[in-house]
Write an enzyme that holds these catalytic residues in place. Structure first.
Site, PDB file in Angstrom:
ATOM      1  N   SER A 228      -4.022  -5.030 -12.393  1.00  0.00           N
ATOM      2  CA  SER A 228      -3.331  -4.836 -11.114  1.00  0.00           C
ATOM      3  C   SER A 228      -4.136  -3.955 -10.165  1.00  0.00           C
ATOM      4  CB  SER A 228      -1.954  -4.209 -11.358  1.00  0.00           C
ATOM      5  OG  SER A 228      -2.072  -2.923 -11.952  1.00  0.00           O
TER       6      SER A 228
ATOM      7  N   GLY B 193      -3.499   1.030  -3.422  1.00  0.00           N
ATOM      8  CA  GLY B 193      -4.246  -0.209  -3.586  1.00  0.00           C
ATOM      9  C   GLY B 193      -3.959  -0.930  -4.888  1.00  0.00           C
ATOM     10  N   ASN B 194      -3.192  -0.297  -5.774  1.00  0.00           N
ATOM     11  CA  ASN B 194      -2.852  -0.926  -7.034  1.00  0.00           C
ATOM     12  C   ASN B 194      -1.611  -1.785  -6.825  1.00  0.00           C
ATOM     13  OD1 ASN B 194      -1.781  -1.374  -9.778  1.00  0.00           O
ATOM     14  ND2 ASN B 194      -3.397   0.049 -10.380  1.00  0.00           N
ATOM     15  N   ALA B 195      -1.679  -3.037  -7.241  1.00  0.00           N
ATOM     16  CA  ALA B 195      -0.602  -3.999  -6.989  1.00  0.00           C
ATOM     17  C   ALA B 195       0.463  -4.020  -8.091  1.00  0.00           C
ATOM     18  CB  ALA B 195      -1.199  -5.398  -6.825  1.00  0.00           C
TER      19      ALA B 195
END
Length: 164
Positions: free
Chosen positions: A140, A39-41
């Protein structure tokens, strides 16, 4: 509350841009990789800055590609107690000595802070460093949802100045 530790830096003498996070989350700690949570961009955002598909590459290659573009990674917190992965749960943070660390990076021109915690803790140590650009980026993390991924990408594009 469990004590959690950060990773070693991913830098070299040619690092022009240092991206500082706060402290790796649980998924990253389990995998031993910066920004491992799906889920971290981070890899998507930085890939957009570099015009490369970083997320689709093996982790070791991602780090190699960053170093080739003058980008380093590290965290402002060495260790802290924290339940889960949220920065708001960090207690008893032991900070890294950023001033001493960056003296080892002769090509360094800019430091970008990935999120509010990194910016708050990092900027305190770098007061008066007019020789470096200090850039606050929206986190992020998927937990920081008040900005869309597109708005985050727009803000992160400022990093292009130090990656070309």
């Amino acid at each position: 509350m469990p004590l959690k530790f950060a990773f070693p830096p991913s830098v070299d003498a040619a690092t022009r841009l240092l991206i500082l996070g706060s402290l790796p989350g649980d998924a990253s700690i389990r995998q031993g990789e910066y920004y491992a949570h799906r889920g971290n961009a981070f890899w998507h955002l930085l890939g957009g800055v570099l015009d490369e598909d970083l997320r689709g590459q093996p982790y070791a290659m991602r780090l190699k590609r960053l170093r080739a573009r003058g980008v380093g990674l590290w965290d402002v917190i060495e260790s802290a107690e924290r339940d889960g992965s949220l920065d708001s749960s960090i207690r008893g943070a032991e900070l890294r000595d950023l001033g001493r660390f960056i003296e080892r990076l002769p090509a360094l021109k800019a430091i970008a802070f990935n999120g509010k915690t990194a910016a708050t803790q990092g900027r305190r140590q770098l007061v008066g460093r007019s020789d470096l650009a200090l850039i606050d980026l929206p986190s992020s993390s998927g937990a920081y949802a008040s900005l869309s991924r597109e708005k985050k990408a727009e803000a992160w594009r400022v990093l292009r100045e130090w990656t070309d």
